[in-house]
Design an enzyme around this catalytic site. Structure first.
Site, PDB file in Angstrom:
ATOM      1  N   CYS A 105       0.790  -1.169  -0.161  1.00 41.64           N
ATOM      2  CA  CYS A 105       0.151   0.031   0.047  1.00 41.64           C
ATOM      3  C   CYS A 105       0.668   1.319   0.054  1.00 41.64           C
ATOM      4  O   CYS A 105       0.124   2.321  -0.223  1.00 41.64           O
ATOM      5  CB  CYS A 105      -1.048   0.025   0.960  1.00 41.64           C
ATOM      6  SG  CYS A 105       0.130  -0.004   2.660  1.00 41.64           S
ATOM      7  N   ASP A 147       2.325   2.476   2.458  1.00 36.85           N
ATOM      8  CA  ASP A 147       2.609   3.135   3.770  1.00 36.85           C
ATOM      9  C   ASP A 147       3.844   2.907   4.478  1.00 36.85           C
ATOM     10  O   ASP A 147       4.572   1.976   3.969  1.00 36.85           O
ATOM     11  CB  ASP A 147       1.404   2.753   4.669  1.00 36.85           C
ATOM     12  CG  ASP A 147      -0.010   3.201   4.240  1.00 36.85           C
ATOM     13  OD1 ASP A 147      -0.064   4.036   3.509  1.00 36.85           O
ATOM     14  OD2 ASP A 147      -1.176   2.142   4.593  1.00 36.85           O
ATOM     15  N   CYS A 186      -2.438   3.526   7.636  1.00 29.47           N
ATOM     16  CA  CYS A 186      -3.487   3.361   7.661  1.00 29.47           C
ATOM     17  C   CYS A 186      -3.844   3.468   9.304  1.00 29.47           C
ATOM     18  O   CYS A 186      -3.020   3.189   9.935  1.00 29.47           O
ATOM     19  CB  CYS A 186      -4.326   2.202   7.023  1.00 29.47           C
ATOM     20  SG  CYS A 186      -3.383   0.584   7.887  1.00 29.47           S
ATOM     21  N   CYS A 213      -0.644  -5.007   7.286  1.00 26.34           N
ATOM     22  CA  CYS A 213      -0.703  -3.614   8.189  1.00 26.34           C
ATOM     23  C   CYS A 213       0.210  -4.054   9.544  1.00 26.34           C
ATOM     24  O   CYS A 213       1.082  -3.341  10.026  1.00 26.34           O
ATOM     25  CB  CYS A 213      -2.171  -3.244   8.733  1.00 26.34           C
ATOM     26  SG  CYS A 213      -2.946  -2.920   7.202  1.00 26.34           S
TER      27      CYS A 213
END
Ligand code: FES
Length: 157
Positions: free
Chosen positions: A35, A37, A64, A108
């Site tokens: 992503c 991030d 996120c 994540c």
């Protein structure tokens, strides 16, 4: 709404240990290829019963909400862990009370794990502080545009 989302929302409402740690012994950064991030984690060590243990941990995330919730949990549960024990923690361990991550959110947790491992493997004194890019610079170098920036308390000098 799943239990996980409820708990993540609670963690997000009051994230713990957010911000750069001025007196950290070590810092680690990880980026997600899924992503884009990024997350940075700081560690301060102490000694307990002849073992090197984590005294405190903090983080900054341009990413996120789930990564922030996991990092908040992880930095709490890392306190008092030996370096060897901290290295063995899986992303699911790091989520603590949040419980197992849904499949879409596994990366994540891996982002938090990656920053932790980076911090455990790279003592700060070996880094060129003056030339180390800031997290924001790292992100803009890595990826231009279309990125969600989460404002962090305590990050405004
Ligand atoms: Fe990228 Fe969560 S969506 S770290």
């Amino acid at each position: 709404m799943s239990d996980f989302e409820d708990r993540a929302r609670e963690a997000m409402a009051n994230p713990q240990n957010v911000g750069e740690m001025d007196d950290a012994d070590s810092v680690g950064t990880a980026g997600s290829s899924d992503c884009g991030d990024m997350l940075r984690m700081w560690l301060k060590f102490t000694e307990k019963d002849g073992k090197k243990v984590i005294d405190r941990a903090s983080f900054q995330s341009f990413g996120c909400q789930t990564a922030i919730a996991v990092a908040s949990m992880a930095t709490e549960l890392l306190k008092g862990k030996s370096v060897e024990d901290a290295r063995k923690l899986s992303p699911d361990d790091l989520t603590g009370d949040l419980g197992p991550l849904p499949p879409m959110k596994i990366h994540c947790g891996q982002l938090v794990e990656g920053a932790l491992h980076n911090a455990l493997g790279e003592p700060r004194e070996q880094k060129e502080e003056a030339t180390a890019p800031s997290l924001a610079q790292s992100i803009s170098n890595q990826r231009q545009g279309n990125i969600k920036i989460v404002p962090l308390d305590g990050d405004q000098a």
